[in-house]
Design a protein around this motif. Sequence first.
Motif, PDB file in Angstrom:
ATOM      1  N   TYR A 192       0.938  -1.275   0.066  1.00  0.00           N
ATOM      2  CA  TYR A 192       0.000   0.037  -0.001  1.00  0.00           C
ATOM      3  C   TYR A 192       0.874   1.312  -0.246  1.00  0.00           C
ATOM      4  CZ  TYR A 192      -3.608   3.472   1.470  1.00  0.00           C
ATOM      5  OH  TYR A 192      -4.304   4.351   1.494  1.00  0.00           O
ATOM      6  N   ALA A 193       1.928   1.408   0.846  1.00  0.00           N
ATOM      7  CA  ALA A 193       2.758   2.589   0.950  1.00  0.00           C
ATOM      8  C   ALA A 193       3.502   2.605  -0.379  1.00  0.00           C
ATOM      9  CB  ALA A 193       3.649   2.389   2.147  1.00  0.00           C
ATOM     10  N   PRO A 194       4.088   1.597  -0.980  1.00  0.00           N
ATOM     11  CA  PRO A 194       4.846   1.829  -2.267  1.00  0.00           C
ATOM     12  C   PRO A 194       3.751   2.366  -3.274  1.00  0.00           C
ATOM     13  CG  PRO A 194       5.474  -0.039  -1.359  1.00  0.00           C
ATOM     14  CD  PRO A 194       4.279   0.235  -0.670  1.00  0.00           C
ATOM     15  N   LEU A 195       2.369   1.908  -3.520  1.00  0.00           N
ATOM     16  CA  LEU A 195       1.626   2.271  -4.257  1.00  0.00           C
ATOM     17  C   LEU A 195       1.482   3.855  -4.316  1.00  0.00           C
ATOM     18  CD1 LEU A 195      -0.742   1.706  -6.418  1.00  0.00           C
ATOM     19  CD2 LEU A 195      -2.404   1.632  -4.435  1.00  0.00           C
ATOM     20  N   TYR A 196       1.196   4.406  -3.010  1.00  0.00           N
ATOM     21  CA  TYR A 196       1.065   5.739  -3.034  1.00  0.00           C
ATOM     22  C   TYR A 196       2.438   6.590  -3.039  1.00  0.00           C
ATOM     23  CZ  TYR A 196      -3.819   6.518  -2.252  1.00  0.00           C
ATOM     24  OH  TYR A 196      -5.069   6.473  -2.649  1.00  0.00           O
ATOM     25  N   LEU A 197       3.598   5.862  -2.710  1.00  0.00           N
ATOM     26  CA  LEU A 197       4.734   6.351  -3.218  1.00  0.00           C
ATOM     27  C   LEU A 197       4.803   6.882  -4.499  1.00  0.00           C
ATOM     28  CD1 LEU A 197       7.664   7.450  -2.224  1.00  0.00           C
ATOM     29  CD2 LEU A 197       8.469   5.306  -2.358  1.00  0.00           C
ATOM     30  N   HIS A 198       4.548   5.817  -5.412  1.00  0.00           N
ATOM     31  CA  HIS A 198       4.347   6.005  -6.760  1.00  0.00           C
ATOM     32  C   HIS A 198       3.755   7.285  -7.223  1.00  0.00           C
ATOM     33  CE1 HIS A 198       7.356   2.850  -7.697  1.00  0.00           C
ATOM     34  NE2 HIS A 198       6.435   1.791  -7.311  1.00  0.00           N
ATOM     35  N   LYS A 199       2.597   7.079  -6.605  1.00  0.00           N
ATOM     36  CA  LYS A 199       1.359   8.338  -7.036  1.00  0.00           C
ATOM     37  C   LYS A 199       2.216   9.776  -6.670  1.00  0.00           C
ATOM     38  CE  LYS A 199      -2.929   5.669  -6.130  1.00  0.00           C
ATOM     39  NZ  LYS A 199      -3.590   5.823  -7.314  1.00  0.00           N
ATOM     40  N   GLN A 200       2.942   9.824  -5.510  1.00  0.00           N
ATOM     41  CA  GLN A 200       3.581  11.126  -5.155  1.00  0.00           C
ATOM     42  C   GLN A 200       4.616  11.252  -5.863  1.00  0.00           C
ATOM     43  OE1 GLN A 200       4.805  10.830  -1.017  1.00  0.00           O
ATOM     44  NE2 GLN A 200       2.826  10.993  -0.209  1.00  0.00           N
ATOM     45  N   ASN A 201       5.474  10.345  -6.565  1.00  0.00           N
ATOM     46  CA  ASN A 201       6.489  10.598  -7.227  1.00  0.00           C
ATOM     47  C   ASN A 201       6.132  11.138  -8.659  1.00  0.00           C
ATOM     48  OD1 ASN A 201       8.475  10.100  -5.419  1.00  0.00           O
ATOM     49  ND2 ASN A 201       8.779   7.895  -6.131  1.00  0.00           N
ATOM     50  N   GLU A 202       4.848  10.527  -9.188  1.00  0.00           N
ATOM     51  CA  GLU A 202       4.443  11.069 -10.426  1.00  0.00           C
ATOM     52  C   GLU A 202       3.929  12.394 -10.417  1.00  0.00           C
ATOM     53  OE1 GLU A 202       2.929  10.059 -14.355  1.00  0.00           O
ATOM     54  OE2 GLU A 202       4.282   8.775 -12.866  1.00  0.00           O
ATOM     55  N   ILE A 203       3.251  12.935  -9.154  1.00  0.00           N
ATOM     56  CA  ILE A 203       2.715  14.215  -9.187  1.00  0.00           C
ATOM     57  C   ILE A 203       3.951  15.057  -8.894  1.00  0.00           C
ATOM     58  CG2 ILE A 203       1.765  15.841  -7.573  1.00  0.00           C
ATOM     59  CD1 ILE A 203      -0.198  13.732  -6.806  1.00  0.00           C
ATOM     60  N   ARG A 204       5.062  14.874  -8.267  1.00  0.00           N
ATOM     61  CA  ARG A 204       6.343  15.501  -7.963  1.00  0.00           C
ATOM     62  C   ARG A 204       6.996  15.773  -9.388  1.00  0.00           C
ATOM     63  NH1 ARG A 204       7.557  11.944  -3.492  1.00  0.00           N
ATOM     64  NH2 ARG A 204       7.282  13.106  -1.542  1.00  0.00           N
ATOM     65  N   LYS A 205       7.035  14.583 -10.482  1.00  0.00           N
ATOM     66  CA  LYS A 205       7.601  14.875 -11.677  1.00  0.00           C
ATOM     67  C   LYS A 205       6.922  15.838 -12.761  1.00  0.00           C
ATOM     68  CE  LYS A 205       7.020  11.268 -14.182  1.00  0.00           C
ATOM     69  NZ  LYS A 205       7.355   9.638 -14.995  1.00  0.00           N
ATOM     70  N   ASN A 206       5.516  15.866 -12.509  1.00  0.00           N
ATOM     71  CA  ASN A 206       4.571  16.606 -13.508  1.00  0.00           C
ATOM     72  C   ASN A 206       4.193  17.783 -12.719  1.00  0.00           C
ATOM     73  OD1 ASN A 206       4.952  14.651 -15.694  1.00  0.00           O
ATOM     74  ND2 ASN A 206       3.578  13.347 -14.599  1.00  0.00           N
ATOM     75  N   ALA A 207       4.575  18.292 -11.591  1.00  0.00           N
ATOM     76  CA  ALA A 207       4.155  19.279 -10.813  1.00  0.00           C
ATOM     77  C   ALA A 207       4.172  20.813 -11.688  1.00  0.00           C
ATOM     78  CB  ALA A 207       4.633  19.475  -9.595  1.00  0.00           C
TER      79      ALA A 207
END
Length: 466
Positions: A192-207
Amino acid sequence: MNTGESPKPAKTFHPFRWCLLGVLAAGAGSLYTPYPARLVEAVRALVQPEPCVVEKVVVKYVQPPLPPVPDTPAATADSGKPWHPQDSFSMPEVVLPPFPPALPEQAMDGSFSHFTKLGGGINMSSRVKFQPGTTAAQDRKKKDAYLVELGMSLYQPHAANGQELLLANPKLSKVLAKYTELMEAAQVSHWYAPLYLHKQNEIRKNAGTLSKLMDRHNFYDTDTMLEIAAPGSGRKVLWIQADMDVVSDGSDGDRLPTMPDKVVKSDHYQPSTSYRWKKRTKTPNPLLKAWQERLEKRVKAKASAASIASARSVVNDLLTYSYLLAEYDPFIVVPLTLNEGKASAYRPQPGDYAVVVVGDRVFPAIVGDFGPKTKTGEASLRLAKAVNPAATPYSRPLSDLSASYIIFPGSKEAQNGPIDYARLNSRCMELLDEIGGLGPAARFVQMDDLLPQPAPAPAPAPAPAG
């Protein structure tokens, strides 16, 4: 005495003259009879039309009754005050929209804020600040003199527990007979935590690019991910609570030798799924020719080596394997995140059995594909239409987080192949019994095969003796 002139004849009355004289006399005498008057009336009737008779219409106006005068103190003679009609009724309050803030009439220091709703469920609050600078010639050379600072604020969800899951689907405790015991044994999955880590990284990359930001729907698509060892049986369960998007991938020349042109010519349709098996007939895959043409075009256009290698890999696979068909097979998609990390007894594999609970209905399925690391809650078109007949590849069957994907890791069959639907229904019921069975409110929805099975190849004739 003869004078030389011839004698004049004596004057006589011609008969015509006598007749004319008689007619005139008769006409003069008729004037003293009633016939001339009748003749005149007849001639007048021919020349003058009869006078029209116009009927006179009288319109009467009836005064409508006046509304009764309210017996108010202002209308009574004893009050000594005149009655004003506006005192006896009230008009609804008129609410005018707020005026926009007045713009300043001269440049000044200060700041203001603005709130805007963007697409994808993203809300943006912007703030502009004017502060003292130097001269324009100097300030235009400074990078921070004219600067846009973009910030985001998101709520990071936590994994729902058994009680919080009932907010997504209140019927769960009645659908699974041992729901309470299962939730007491549940632990939040280490994925569960890695799933939302990938979501966070995706947002950081495209912020820095609002058009590429992950939308609200996909960020909040997973309510929980639980690992459960069922009390008594020890049967392992991976429970994912999520929404349901639709996938429409896959191909199989053995079961479906032809496909519509819109699929064959599509640049986005994926011909394969993670679950696959060796072809069983010589019927070519319906997408093979189109991918062979793509490969040839890329080679002639001298495309990148990676692009050519990708197309060649697809062609080789279509020559060798068959895949699930999203339009005909009920399967779910799990994120590639579940392939990360150390080995785990809860890691699902393509072909593992699963059930999907929506409301009080329970649908059998298998794990058919892996999807993006940042996304959960995807089902084949066949399964999506079973949940909601209005579902299409472009319209999800549900948008809330009410779908429970209950996966049984390690339950796949020993040999891959097309889904055996009798086995699918019976095996899913057996696995449900291992975790306590269904409750009295549950409705198990059996799945049937919608495609005819290919005829087995005839056995080779035995060689003649001798």
